[in-house]
Design a protein around this motif. Structure first.
Motif, PDB file in Angstrom:
ATOM      1  N   VAL A 128       7.262   3.831  -5.076  1.00 27.75           N
ATOM      2  CA  VAL A 128       6.977   2.638  -4.277  1.00 27.75           C
ATOM      3  C   VAL A 128       6.696   1.437  -5.182  1.00 27.75           C
ATOM      4  N   SER A 129       6.394   1.696  -6.458  1.00 27.40           N
ATOM      5  CA  SER A 129       6.187   0.590  -7.400  1.00 27.40           C
ATOM      6  C   SER A 129       7.446  -0.245  -7.573  1.00 27.40           C
ATOM      7  N   GLY A 130       8.590   0.310  -7.213  1.00 24.81           N
ATOM      8  CA  GLY A 130       9.842  -0.426  -7.324  1.00 24.81           C
ATOM      9  C   GLY A 130      10.116  -1.360  -6.171  1.00 24.81           C
ATOM     10  N   ALA A 188     -10.653  10.562  -4.283  1.00 19.74           N
ATOM     11  CA  ALA A 188     -10.925  10.652  -2.844  1.00 19.74           C
ATOM     12  C   ALA A 188     -10.913   9.278  -2.196  1.00 19.74           C
ATOM     13  N   ALA A 189     -11.458   8.280  -2.894  1.00 17.63           N
ATOM     14  CA  ALA A 189     -11.460   6.917  -2.361  1.00 17.63           C
ATOM     15  C   ALA A 189     -10.044   6.387  -2.224  1.00 17.63           C
ATOM     16  N   VAL A 190      -9.212   6.650  -3.231  1.00 14.97           N
ATOM     17  CA  VAL A 190      -7.818   6.219  -3.166  1.00 14.97           C
ATOM     18  C   VAL A 190      -7.091   6.940  -2.031  1.00 14.97           C
ATOM     19  N   ALA A 191      -7.362   8.233  -1.860  1.00 16.57           N
ATOM     20  CA  ALA A 191      -6.698   9.005  -0.812  1.00 16.57           C
ATOM     21  C   ALA A 191      -6.986   8.444   0.574  1.00 16.57           C
ATOM     22  N   ARG A 192      -8.167   7.854   0.754  1.00 17.10           N
ATOM     23  CA  ARG A 192      -8.516   7.298   2.063  1.00 17.10           C
ATOM     24  C   ARG A 192      -7.685   6.072   2.402  1.00 17.10           C
ATOM     25  N   THR A 193      -7.011   5.487   1.428  1.00 17.72           N
ATOM     26  CA  THR A 193      -6.152   4.338   1.722  1.00 17.72           C
ATOM     27  C   THR A 193      -4.778   4.768   2.226  1.00 17.72           C
ATOM     28  N   GLY A 231       2.528   5.291   3.479  1.00 17.87           N
ATOM     29  CA  GLY A 231       2.404   4.050   2.713  1.00 17.87           C
ATOM     30  C   GLY A 231       0.961   3.664   2.473  1.00 17.87           C
ATOM     31  N   GLU A 232       0.722   2.390   2.373  1.00 17.69           N
ATOM     32  CA  GLU A 232      -0.611   1.865   2.078  1.00 17.69           C
ATOM     33  C   GLU A 232      -1.065   0.968   3.218  1.00 17.69           C
ATOM     34  N   ARG A 233      -2.302   1.153   3.629  1.00 18.82           N
ATOM     35  CA  ARG A 233      -2.849   0.311   4.695  1.00 18.82           C
ATOM     36  C   ARG A 233      -2.895  -1.134   4.216  1.00 18.82           C
TER      37      ARG A 233
END
Length: 250
Positions: A128-130, A188-193, A231-233
Motif C-alpha cells: 500500500v506504500s505504493g 497492538a496500537a497499530v493493529a487497532r487502526t 486498509g487504514e481508517r
C-alpha cells in the motif's frame, strides 16, 4: 486451489512473508525453491533453498538456466529500513529501488522462457506504500508503485502465455515487526487502526498468493489484489466533530 506438480520459485522466501508464502505453496502441493542471500535459520519443511543475490543479473540468469522447468514465480524479495529522505544520500535510496523494483524485473526476465513454456504465473508482492504517501520510506513506496505498473504492463505484453498479478499488502506481523511498530504494545496500537482489528499474518499473504497462482485465477491477469484488512481508517474521522457530543448544535 491445488498446485500439485507445479514448481514454484519464491525470492526472499526464507523468513517473514516469504516463509509464509513458501509454507502455503507446499501445503497446496507445489514443489518450492526459495532463494535468498542467506539460508533460513530454521529450514522450511518441504522446500529447497538456493543461495542467490537477485540484484546480480548474471547469477539470476544462471540460476534459472539450471532449473528444469518453472510454473510459478513469486517476486517477494524486498524491504527497506525507516529512512527519511534527507537522512541518506541518493545512492542509498537507489539501492532500495534496485532491490524492490529492478530486481523483480531482472528475475522475471530470467524466468520468462520457462514460464512461457509452462503457461505459468508471476505474483508480485507489492505494498500500500505504493499508492499513498510513504514518509520514512519514500524510495520504497516509489519502487512499489513502479512494481505494480510493471506487473500490469507485463500482463499485457506476456499474455496469454504468462499471467502477472500483484498482491498489494498492508501491514504484516513478522519477526521484524518491532523494527517498524515497536514493542507488543505498539503493535497492538497499530493493529487497532486496521478495520479487521489485526495485522496480517504471513499465512494470509501465502493463501492469497496460492489463489493467484492457481487455476482458480486462470482468467485473472494484470490485477492488483488488496491484502490489507480493509486498509487504514481515515484520520479525519477521528478529528471531525460531526456526529459527536462536541459537534452537536454546530
Amino acid at each position: 486451489m491445488r498446485l500439485n506438480g507445479k514448481l514454484a520459485v519464491i525470492t526472499g522466501g526464507t523468513r517473514g512473508i516469504g516463509a509464509g508464502i513458501a509454507r502455503a505453496f507446499t501445503e497446496a502441493g507445489a514443489e518450492v525453491v526459495t532463494c535468498a542471500r542467506r539460508p533460513p535459520e530454521v529450514p522450511l519443511k518441504g522446500t529447497e533453498f538456493a543461495p542467490l543475490d537477485v540484484r546480480d543479473p548474471d547469477a539470476v540468469q544462471a540460476f534459472f538456466d539450471d532449473l528444469p522447468r518453472l510454473d510459478v514465480l513469486v517476486n517477494n524479495v524486498g524491504g527497506t529500513p525507516y529512512r527519511p529522505l534527507t537522512d541518506a544520500d541518493a545512492r542509498r535510496h537507489a539501492r532500495v529501488i534496485e532491490l524492490n523494483l529492478t530486481a523483480p524485473l531482472t528475475v522475471s526476465l530470467a524466468a520468462h522462457a520457462h514460464l512461457r513454456r509452462a503457461r505459468g504465473a508471476i505474483v508480485m508482492i507489492g505494498s500500500v506504500s505504493g499508492s499513498r504517501p510513504s514518509p520514512g520510506s519514500a524510495a520504497y513506496g516509489a519502487a512499489k508503485a513502479g512494481l505494480e505498473h510493471l506487473a500490469r504492463t507485463m500482463a499485457v505484453e506476456w499474455a496469454p502465455e504468462i499471467r502477472v498479478n500483484t498482491l498489494v499488502l498492508g501491514m504484516v506481523r513478522t519477526e521484524l515487526s518491532h523494527l517498524h511498530y515497536g514493542d507488543d504494545h505498539g503493535i497492538a496500537a497499530v493493529a487497532r487502526t486496521v478495520p479487521m482489528g489485526r495485522l496480517a499474518d504471513p499465512s494470509d499473504v501465502g493463501e492469497a498468493a496460492v489463489f493467484l497462482a492457481s487455476d482458480a485465477a486462470a482468467y485473472i491477469t494484470g490485477a492488483s489484489l488488496l491484502v490489507h484488512g480493509g486498509g487504514e481508517r481515515p484520520a479525519f474521522l477521528d478529528a471531525a466533530t460531526a456526529n459527536t457530543d462536541e459537534g452537536e448544535g454546530r
